[in-house]
Design an enzyme around this catalytic site. Structure first.
Site, PDB file in Angstrom:
ATOM      1  N   HIS A  65       0.737  -1.200   0.126  1.00 23.38           N
ATOM      2  CA  HIS A  65       0.066   0.030   0.007  1.00 23.38           C
ATOM      3  C   HIS A  65       0.861   1.165  -0.011  1.00 23.38           C
ATOM      4  O   HIS A  65       1.886   1.052   0.305  1.00 23.38           O
ATOM      5  CB  HIS A  65      -0.951  -0.050   1.186  1.00 23.38           C
ATOM      6  N   CYS A 179       1.881   3.374  11.924  1.00 21.05           N
ATOM      7  CA  CYS A 179       2.983   2.973  10.907  1.00 21.05           C
ATOM      8  C   CYS A 179       3.216   4.084   9.810  1.00 21.05           C
ATOM      9  O   CYS A 179       2.589   5.076  10.086  1.00 21.05           O
ATOM     10  CB  CYS A 179       2.289   1.732  10.184  1.00 21.05           C
TER      11      CYS A 179
END
Length: 669
Positions: A65, A179
Site C-alpha cells: 500500500h 505505521c
C-alpha cells in the site's frame, strides 16, 4: 463517493510469482478502472513503501500500500494466489493480496473505510470467506462490508454491584499503534491487541495514530491504566502522557503478529514495578526493535540495533560538520591555508582587513568542529538509552579528544555510555528514587564509569589505533590509494544516503578534525563518488528519455542540481523504481570516480558543497575529470541495462523481476 472496490478490481486467480509482479498485475486493474493515472509512477511509490518495511502479515496476507500523487480515488484491488507470494511474513507466503492505493490528499471518509478493512483482516472468519469465494462481485461486496462474517455480540454480563466490580477489576492496558503510511498496519495492530485483550480478560484501549484521524485517549483512561504498549514504526505523538507507567515498546508488526506476548510482557513489567523513562521528544528507555522478542532480548537484530545507534550519532553530527567545515573552507578561500595559524580574533580584529574576516570564519568553524566527537558520542548514547545517556555520552566524547582517541574514540565512548546507562536502568529501585534517576543518579554514575573506562582502560589503545590509521592514510600511494578509493566509492553509491554511505562519509569527516594529506584525499574521493549517482541519472534521463517515465524525467532535471551539490539522495527515486539496474550502475561509476580521485592526488578541505567548493580542491581539473568519468560510466551502464530490458524477448518476465518496466498499459474501452 466511489466504491472502494468493484468486481473488476478482484482477481481470484492471481498468477504472479513475485510481489512486484503481483503489485503490477493488480495496479493494471486500477489503471483500467481509471483509479491510477501513471502505472510506473504508482508502482515506484509502492516499491518505496515496501522498502521501508515488508508488508506481509502472518496468516497468509500481503497488503502492499502507499499514498501516491498518481492515484485519483482511494482504491483497493484484491488478488488470490494459489501458489502463494512472498511478502516477507515470518510464517511464509501470502495467498490473499490487497493492494491499497490512497491519493496524496485522501479524505477521512475513505481512509476510515480502509482502516475498517484492516481491522477485519484480523477476523479469521472474514479471511476464510475470502478464500472460499468464487464470484468476484460477491468477494468485492464482502470486502466492502455489504456482507458480514461477524457474529452477534454475546449476551451482556449481568450487572455487578460496585463492591464486586472493584474486586474483579481487570488489568488495564492503554496502547498506541502507528505505521509510516497510517492506512493498514496501524489499525490491524489495534484490532489484534484488542482481540488478544478480550481473550486474556484484559481491558485494552487503543489509540490509533493513523491517517484516518488522531483522537487522543481520555486522560482518565490513561491515568487508570496499569501498563502501556506502543506498537509503532513512527514516533508516538505526545508520549509524555504515558510517563510513569510500565511500557512495552515494539514495532507495529509485533502488535499484529504476537499481541498476547506483548500483553503478558506488560503484565510482568507491572508486577515487577518496572517504570520506563519516557521523554516528550525522545523514545523510551525500554524499547524493542521492530518485531523483536523484547527489550534487549532479540540478539538476532543486534546488527540492526547497532546500525541505528551509529546512525543516530552521525545524523546529529552532520550539521556541525556542514556548518563548521564550510566556514573553514570559506576562510581558506579568503585568507589562504596559513589563516589557520592566525591570532585569536578576540585579541586582534581589524574591520577593514580581509585576513581578519578570514580568521574569524576559521575560528568559528573550528569551534563548531570541536563539537564533532562529543556530539557523535552523545547522540550514539542517546539513540541507545534516551536522554539520561546524553551526559555520559558527551563526557566520554570530550575525554576521547583529551586522550587523542579522535573519531574512533567518540564511537566507542558513545557505545560505552549507552551500554552503561542501559545496565543501570535495569537495576530495580524504590519508587521514591525513580523521579531522580534520569536527571541525577544515572548521569552521575554513568559519567563516572565512562570517564574511568575512557581515561584508564580503552582511551590509550584507541588513540594508538587512531594514530596508526592516520599514519596509514598519510602513507597511501599508488595501488593502495586506488583500492581505498574504489571501496569508498562503492560504499557511497550502494545505498545513497543510507548506513554504508554515512559510514564512508563519517570516516572521511573524522579525518578533517586533524587534517593530513591522506585524510584530505579521502574526503575528496568520498565527495566525488557521492556526486555520481544523481548526476548519472540526470544525464541518463537526458540522453535516453524513452527509457524513463515522465515522473523520472522530472526527477532527472532536479538531480542535476542535487548531484552538483553533493546530495546523493537525489538518485533514490530511480533506485527504488529499478534497483537491479540502477544500483550496480552507479556503484560502478562511484568506484571509478573514487579510484581516479585518489590516483590524481586530489584533496579537499571542505566536508560538503559539491562543485561549489571546487576552488578549495587540490588538483581541481583532474578532480572534475574523475567525476565526469564516473558519471559517464554509470550513465552508460544504466542506459545499456534498461535498453536491454526493453528489447528482451520476455518483457512480462522482466516486469515481474523489477516492478519498474517503462511499458504503458493499453486497456480496452
Amino acid at each position: 463517493m466511489s466504491e472502494l472496490i468493484t468486481a473488476e478490481l478482484v482477481d481470484l486467480d492471481l498468477s504472479a510469482a513475485t510481489k512486484d509482479a503481483a503489485a503490477r498485475s493488480l495496479a493494471e486493474r486500477m489503471v483500467a478502472a481509471d483509479r491510477v493515472t501513471d502505472l510506473d509512477g504508482f508502482l515506484a511509490d509502492v516499491a518505496a513503501r515496501e522498502a521501508q518495511m515488508p508488508t506481509g502479515l502472518d496468516g497468509g496476507i500481503g497488503i502492499p500500500h502507499c499514498r501516491s500523487e498518481h492515484v485519483n480515488a482511494p482504491t483497493l484491488a484484491f488478488g488470490r494466489s494459489a501458489a502463494g507470494i512472498d511478502f516477507g511474513a515470518a510464517d511464509g507466503p501470502a495467498d490473499l493480496i490487497f493492494l491499497i492505493a490512497a491519493p496524496a490528499g485522501a479524505d477521512d471518509d475513505h481512509l476510515t473505510i480502509l482502516s475498517a478493512l484492516a481491522r477485519r483482516l484480523m477476523d479469521p472468519e472474514f479471511t476464510a470467506a475470502l478464500r472460499a469465494g468464487t464470484d468476484p462481485g460477491a468477494v468485492a461486496a464482502l470486502i466492502r462490508g455489504e456482507e458480514t462474517t461477524e457474529s452477534p455480540d454475546p449476551d451482556p454480563e449481568p450487572e455487578e454491584d460496585d463492591a464486586t466490580a472493584a474486586a474483579a477489576a481487570p488489568f488495564r492496558i492503554v496502547a498506541v499503534t502507528s505505521c509510516p503510511t497510517g492506512i493498514a498496519h496501524t489499525y490491524m495492530a489495534a484490532e489484534s491487541l484488542a482481540a488478544a485483550g478480550r481473550a486474556e480478560g484484559v481491558e485494552v484501549t487503543v489509540e490509533t495514530q493513523g491517517s484516518a484521524g488522531f483522537e487522543k485517549l481520555d486522560p482518565a483512561v490513561v491515568a487508570a491504566a496499569d501498563a502501556v504498549i506502543w506498537a509503532h514504526d513512527v514516533e508516538v505523538r505526545e508520549k509524555g502522557r504515558f510517563r510513569g507507567k510500565p511500557l512495552v515498546d515494539v514495532g507495529v508488526k509485533a502488535g499484529i503478529n504476537r499481541p498476547a506476548e506483548l500483553i503478558a510482557e506488560a503484565r510482568r513489567k507491572a508486577e515487577r514495578g518496572e517504570i520506563a523513562a519516557v521523554s516528550e521528544n525522545g523514545g523510551s528507555t525500554d524499547s524493542d526493535d521492530g518485531d523483536g522478542a523484547g527489550s534487549g532480548a532479540d540478539h538476532a537484530h543486534f546488527g540492526v540495533r547497532l546500525r541505528t545507534y551509529l546512525m543516530s550519532g552521525v545524523s546529529y553530527m552532520v550539521p556541525f560538520v556542514a556548518a563548521g567545515g564550510l566556514l573553514i573552507a570559506l576562510s581558506f578561500a579568503i585568507g589562504g591555508y596559513e589563516i589557520a595559524s592566525a591570532k585569536s580574533v578576540a585579541d586582534h580584529f581589524v574591520w577593514g582587513e580581509a585576513d581578519s574576516w578570514a580568521a574569524l570564519l576559521n575560528q568559528i568553524g573550528s569551534a563548531a568542529f570541536a563539537f564533532l566527537v562529543p556530539v557523535l558520542a552523545g547522540y550514539i548514547a542517546y539513540g541507545m538509552a534516551d536522554r539520561p545517556a546524553l551526559v555520559p555520552g558527551f563526557v566520554g566524547g570530550a575525554i576521547a579528544l583529551t586522550v587523542n582517541a579522535g573519531f574512533l574514540g567518540g564511537l566507542v565512548a558513545g557505545l560505552l555510555a549507552g551500554a552503561v546507562v542501559m545496565a543501570i536502568q535495569r537495576v530495580p529501585v524504590h519508587a521514591t528514587l525513580r523521579g531522580i534517576m534520569p536527571v541525577l543518579v544515572i548521569p552521575l554514575i554513568a559519567s563516572a564509569v565512562v570517564g574511568f573506562l575512557m581515561f584508564i582502560v580503552v582511551g590509550k589503545p584507541i588513540a594508538s589505533l587512531q594514530n596508526a590509521l592516520t599514519d596509514w592514510l598519510n602513507g597511501l600511494s599508488g595501488s593502495n590509494a586506488v583500492i581505498l578509493g574504489v571501496v569508498l566509492g562503492l560504499m557511497m553509491c550502494f545505498d545513497m544516503g543510507g548506513p554504508l554511505n554515512k559510514v564512508a562519509y563519517a570516516f572521511a569527516v573524522g579525518g578533517l578534525a586533524d587534517p593530513t594529506d591522506g585524510s584530505l584525499k579521502v574526503m575528496a574521493a568520498v565527495m566525488a563518488a557521492g556526486m555520481v549517482p544523481p548526476l548519472a541519472m540526470a544525464l541518463a534521463t537526458t540522453v535516453r528519455k524513452k527509457l524513463f517515465t515522465k515522473t523520472e524525467r522530472e526527477n532527472g532535471r532536479a538531480a542535476w542540481v542535487l548531484g552538483a551539490s553533493f546530495i546523493t539522495e537525489g538518485a533514490i527515486p530511480f533506485a527504488a523504481a529499478d534497483p537491479l539496474r540502477v544500483i550496480p550502475s552507479v556503484m560502478a561509476g562511484g568506484a571509478v570516480t573514487g579510484a581516479l580521485s585518489m590516483a590524481f592526488g586530489a584533496t579537499l578541505r571542505a566536508p560538503h558543497g559539491g562543485v561549489f567548493v571546487v576552488p578549495l580542491i587540490g588538483q581541481p581539473f583532474l578532480y572534475l575529470l574523475a567525476i565526469a568519468a564516473g558519471t559517464l560510466v554509470a550513465t552508460a551502464l544504466v542506459v545499456l541495462l534498461k535498453g536491454a530490458r526493453r528489447t528482451a524477448s520476455d518483457p512480462a518476465g522482466e516486469a515481474e523481476a523489477t516492478g519498474s518496466d517503462d511499458s504503458r498499459v493499453t486497456v480496452a474501452a
